[in-house]
Design a protein around this motif. Structure first.
Motif, PDB file in Angstrom:
ATOM      1  N   ALA A   2       0.825  -1.206   0.000  1.00  0.00           N
ATOM      2  CA  ALA A   2       0.000   0.000   0.000  1.00  0.00           C
ATOM      3  C   ALA A   2       0.862   1.260   0.000  1.00  0.00           C
ATOM      4  CB  ALA A   2      -0.908  -0.020   1.220  1.00  0.00           C
ATOM      5  N   VAL A   3       2.027   1.184   0.594  1.00  0.00           N
ATOM      6  CA  VAL A   3       2.847   2.379   0.772  1.00  0.00           C
ATOM      7  C   VAL A   3       3.573   2.757  -0.521  1.00  0.00           C
ATOM      8  CG1 VAL A   3       4.675   3.441   2.131  1.00  0.00           C
ATOM      9  CG2 VAL A   3       3.154   1.771   3.192  1.00  0.00           C
ATOM     10  N   SER A   4       4.382   1.812  -1.019  1.00  0.00           N
ATOM     11  CA  SER A   4       5.127   2.124  -2.239  1.00  0.00           C
ATOM     12  C   SER A   4       4.260   1.811  -3.451  1.00  0.00           C
ATOM     13  CB  SER A   4       6.391   1.291  -2.280  1.00  0.00           C
ATOM     14  OG  SER A   4       6.057  -0.057  -2.096  1.00  0.00           O
ATOM     15  N   SER A   5       4.628   2.381  -4.580  1.00  0.00           N
ATOM     16  CA  SER A   5       3.854   2.089  -5.782  1.00  0.00           C
ATOM     17  C   SER A   5       4.407   0.806  -6.389  1.00  0.00           C
ATOM     18  CB  SER A   5       3.962   3.239  -6.770  1.00  0.00           C
ATOM     19  OG  SER A   5       5.285   3.381  -7.191  1.00  0.00           O
ATOM     20  N   GLY A   6       3.571  -0.197  -6.516  1.00  0.00           N
ATOM     21  CA  GLY A   6       4.012  -1.501  -6.993  1.00  0.00           C
ATOM     22  C   GLY A   6       4.236  -1.520  -8.490  1.00  0.00           C
ATOM     23  N   LYS A   7       5.091  -2.439  -8.924  1.00  0.00           N
ATOM     24  CA  LYS A   7       5.322  -2.606 -10.354  1.00  0.00           C
ATOM     25  C   LYS A   7       5.535  -4.092 -10.594  1.00  0.00           C
ATOM     26  CE  LYS A   7       8.385  -0.794 -14.019  1.00  0.00           C
ATOM     27  NZ  LYS A   7       7.940  -1.804 -14.913  1.00  0.00           N
ATOM     28  N   LEU A   8       4.857  -4.614 -11.605  1.00  0.00           N
ATOM     29  CA  LEU A   8       5.004  -6.039 -11.898  1.00  0.00           C
ATOM     30  C   LEU A   8       6.085  -6.218 -12.953  1.00  0.00           C
ATOM     31  CD1 LEU A   8       3.520  -8.704 -11.009  1.00  0.00           C
ATOM     32  CD2 LEU A   8       2.457  -8.623 -13.265  1.00  0.00           C
ATOM     33  N   ASN A   9       7.046  -7.086 -12.657  1.00  0.00           N
ATOM     34  CA  ASN A   9       8.138  -7.370 -13.569  1.00  0.00           C
ATOM     35  C   ASN A   9       7.854  -8.702 -14.264  1.00  0.00           C
ATOM     36  OD1 ASN A   9      10.753  -7.437 -14.712  1.00  0.00           O
ATOM     37  ND2 ASN A   9      11.491  -8.647 -12.970  1.00  0.00           N
ATOM     38  N   ILE A  10       7.767  -8.683 -15.587  1.00  0.00           N
ATOM     39  CA  ILE A  10       7.502  -9.934 -16.324  1.00  0.00           C
ATOM     40  C   ILE A  10       8.832 -10.587 -16.666  1.00  0.00           C
ATOM     41  CG2 ILE A  10       6.453 -10.964 -18.383  1.00  0.00           C
ATOM     42  CD1 ILE A  10       4.448  -8.660 -18.336  1.00  0.00           C
ATOM     43  N   LYS A  11       9.103 -11.723 -16.034  1.00  0.00           N
ATOM     44  CA  LYS A  11      10.374 -12.429 -16.263  1.00  0.00           C
ATOM     45  C   LYS A  11      10.258 -13.406 -17.426  1.00  0.00           C
ATOM     46  CE  LYS A  11      10.720 -13.824 -11.916  1.00  0.00           C
ATOM     47  NZ  LYS A  11      11.284 -14.397 -10.670  1.00  0.00           N
ATOM     48  N   LYS A  12       9.061 -13.960 -17.588  1.00  0.00           N
ATOM     49  CA  LYS A  12       8.783 -14.810 -18.754  1.00  0.00           C
ATOM     50  C   LYS A  12       7.348 -14.511 -19.182  1.00  0.00           C
ATOM     51  CE  LYS A  12       7.369 -19.144 -20.522  1.00  0.00           C
ATOM     52  NZ  LYS A  12       6.479 -18.489 -21.492  1.00  0.00           N
ATOM     53  N   ASP A  13       7.213 -14.175 -20.454  1.00  0.00           N
ATOM     54  CA  ASP A  13       5.860 -13.830 -20.931  1.00  0.00           C
ATOM     55  C   ASP A  13       5.208 -15.044 -21.601  1.00  0.00           C
ATOM     56  OD1 ASP A  13       3.606 -12.333 -21.528  1.00  0.00           O
ATOM     57  OD2 ASP A  13       4.752 -10.610 -22.245  1.00  0.00           O
ATOM     58  N   LEU A  14       3.930 -14.894 -21.922  1.00  0.00           N
ATOM     59  CA  LEU A  14       3.187 -15.964 -22.592  1.00  0.00           C
ATOM     60  C   LEU A  14       3.752 -16.230 -23.983  1.00  0.00           C
ATOM     61  CD1 LEU A  14      -0.406 -14.731 -21.695  1.00  0.00           C
ATOM     62  CD2 LEU A  14       0.782 -16.712 -20.726  1.00  0.00           C
ATOM     63  N   ASP A  15       3.601 -17.465 -24.448  1.00  0.00           N
ATOM     64  CA  ASP A  15       3.949 -17.788 -25.833  1.00  0.00           C
ATOM     65  C   ASP A  15       2.772 -17.459 -26.756  1.00  0.00           C
ATOM     66  OD1 ASP A  15       6.384 -18.805 -25.029  1.00  0.00           O
ATOM     67  OD2 ASP A  15       5.577 -20.828 -24.737  1.00  0.00           O
ATOM     68  N   ARG A  16       1.543 -17.613 -26.232  1.00  0.00           N
ATOM     69  CA  ARG A  16       0.337 -17.456 -27.038  1.00  0.00           C
ATOM     70  C   ARG A  16      -0.220 -16.033 -26.936  1.00  0.00           C
ATOM     71  NH1 ARG A  16      -0.366 -21.091 -30.522  1.00  0.00           N
ATOM     72  NH2 ARG A  16      -2.605 -21.431 -30.279  1.00  0.00           N
ATOM     73  N   ASP A  17      -0.904 -15.633 -28.008  1.00  0.00           N
ATOM     74  CA  ASP A  17      -1.610 -14.354 -28.015  1.00  0.00           C
ATOM     75  C   ASP A  17      -2.943 -14.554 -27.285  1.00  0.00           C
ATOM     76  OD1 ASP A  17      -2.733 -11.939 -28.578  1.00  0.00           O
ATOM     77  OD2 ASP A  17      -2.607 -12.123 -30.767  1.00  0.00           O
ATOM     78  N   VAL A  18      -3.266 -13.655 -26.364  1.00  0.00           N
ATOM     79  CA  VAL A  18      -4.512 -13.830 -25.607  1.00  0.00           C
ATOM     80  C   VAL A  18      -5.712 -13.135 -26.262  1.00  0.00           C
ATOM     81  CG1 VAL A  18      -3.353 -14.133 -23.393  1.00  0.00           C
ATOM     82  CG2 VAL A  18      -4.102 -11.848 -24.085  1.00  0.00           C
ATOM     83  N   LYS A  19      -5.478 -12.410 -27.348  1.00  0.00           N
ATOM     84  CA  LYS A  19      -6.569 -11.649 -27.987  1.00  0.00           C
ATOM     85  C   LYS A  19      -7.765 -12.565 -28.300  1.00  0.00           C
ATOM     86  CE  LYS A  19      -6.663  -7.829 -31.292  1.00  0.00           C
ATOM     87  NZ  LYS A  19      -7.107  -6.886 -30.334  1.00  0.00           N
ATOM     88  N   GLY A  20      -8.910 -12.195 -27.767  1.00  0.00           N
ATOM     89  CA  GLY A  20     -10.132 -12.953 -28.033  1.00  0.00           C
ATOM     90  C   GLY A  20     -10.246 -14.276 -27.274  1.00  0.00           C
ATOM     91  N   ARG A  21      -9.256 -14.583 -26.454  1.00  0.00           N
ATOM     92  CA  ARG A  21      -9.259 -15.887 -25.764  1.00  0.00           C
ATOM     93  C   ARG A  21      -9.879 -15.796 -24.379  1.00  0.00           C
ATOM     94  NH1 ARG A  21      -5.669 -19.774 -27.580  1.00  0.00           N
ATOM     95  NH2 ARG A  21      -7.056 -21.075 -26.328  1.00  0.00           N
ATOM     96  N   ASP A  22     -10.475 -16.910 -23.956  1.00  0.00           N
ATOM     97  CA  ASP A  22     -10.889 -17.051 -22.564  1.00  0.00           C
ATOM     98  C   ASP A  22      -9.672 -17.573 -21.804  1.00  0.00           C
ATOM     99  OD1 ASP A  22     -13.738 -16.421 -22.768  1.00  0.00           O
ATOM    100  OD2 ASP A  22     -13.774 -18.175 -24.092  1.00  0.00           O
ATOM    101  N   VAL A  23      -9.257 -16.790 -20.823  1.00  0.00           N
ATOM    102  CA  VAL A  23      -8.025 -17.125 -20.088  1.00  0.00           C
ATOM    103  C   VAL A  23      -8.378 -17.550 -18.665  1.00  0.00           C
ATOM    104  CG1 VAL A  23      -5.817 -16.225 -19.224  1.00  0.00           C
ATOM    105  CG2 VAL A  23      -6.685 -15.477 -21.446  1.00  0.00           C
ATOM    106  N   ILE A  24      -7.742 -18.620 -18.218  1.00  0.00           N
ATOM    107  CA  ILE A  24      -7.860 -19.036 -16.814  1.00  0.00           C
ATOM    108  C   ILE A  24      -6.473 -18.898 -16.198  1.00  0.00           C
ATOM    109  CG2 ILE A  24      -8.381 -20.935 -15.232  1.00  0.00           C
ATOM    110  CD1 ILE A  24     -10.199 -22.141 -17.386  1.00  0.00           C
TER     111      ILE A  24
END
Ligand code: PRP
Length: 178
Positions: free
Chosen positions: A73-95
């Motif tokens: 809550a105090v500091s502003s968080g930032k998410l670091n992506i170390k490994k990204d998805l192989d697939r495109d999520v456009k239009g997909r139902d993601v779980i």
């Protein structure tokens, strides 16, 4: 039980039957779809592999590895992506399959990111919910166990990269991390 554990919180039997119950609920909802099931490394690996084996619809599997800098809550968080998805999520139902929701920072960022990338829907499945620790406005759609704020290891969860392979969820002795 491992000597560094104080006690077992969730046994192998409890994990197996609850993971099955939750997976079958998800299976019913997605039965006519082909969701992209995204495991968040590394904590989710064992939960993920047990969970997907109860699904009967066609699925595609993908993974992300992320870490957070300064979440809270105090500091502003930032998410670091170390490994990204192989697939495109456009239009997909993601779980998204995650081992634990704690402050909620990781899942809040991930859901937002995948929706921004054009996912048709994003559903969150978690093994554990440390509900008392929540700082971000995010909820699992399906959660297996609500837990107290204990230091838990095993079934994918670590302390200093140890204990992930334990087949149960144990509470770590304070002497190990203090
Ligand atoms: C854990 C867990 C979630 C996150 C939850 O990951 O797997 O990704 O922390 O915390 P939050 O709700 O406060 O964001 P961790 O960084 O320990 O990495 P790991 O999965 O590789 O163990």
């Amino acid at each position: 039980m491992h000597k560094d554990c104080e006690r077992i919180m969730l046994t192998e039997d409890q994990l197996r039957s609850r993971v099955k119950e939750v997976a079958l609920q998800v299976d019913k909802v997605y039965k006519d779809k082909c969701p992209l099931v995204v495991g968040i490394l590394k904590g989710s690996i064992i939960f993920y592999s047990d969970f997907i084996r109860f699904l009967t619809m066609p699925v595609e599997l993908d993974f992300m590895a992320v870490s957070s800098y300064g979440s809270g809550a105090v500091s502003s968080g930032k998410l670091n992506i170390k490994k990204d998805l192989d697939r495109d999520v456009k239009g997909r139902d993601v779980i998204i399959v995650e081992d634990i929701i704690d402050s909620g920072f990781t899942l809040a960022c991930l859901k937002d990111l995948l929706l921004k990338r054009g996912a048709a829907s994003v559903c969150i499945v978690t093994l554990l919910d440390k509900f008392e620790r929540r700082e971000y406005d995010i909820k699992s759609d399906y959660n297996c166990f609500l837990i107290e704020n204990e230091f838990v290891v095993g079934y994918g969860l670590d302390y200093n990269e140890q204990y992930r392979h334990l087949p149960y969820i144990g509470i770590l002795k304070r002497s190990v991390y203090e």
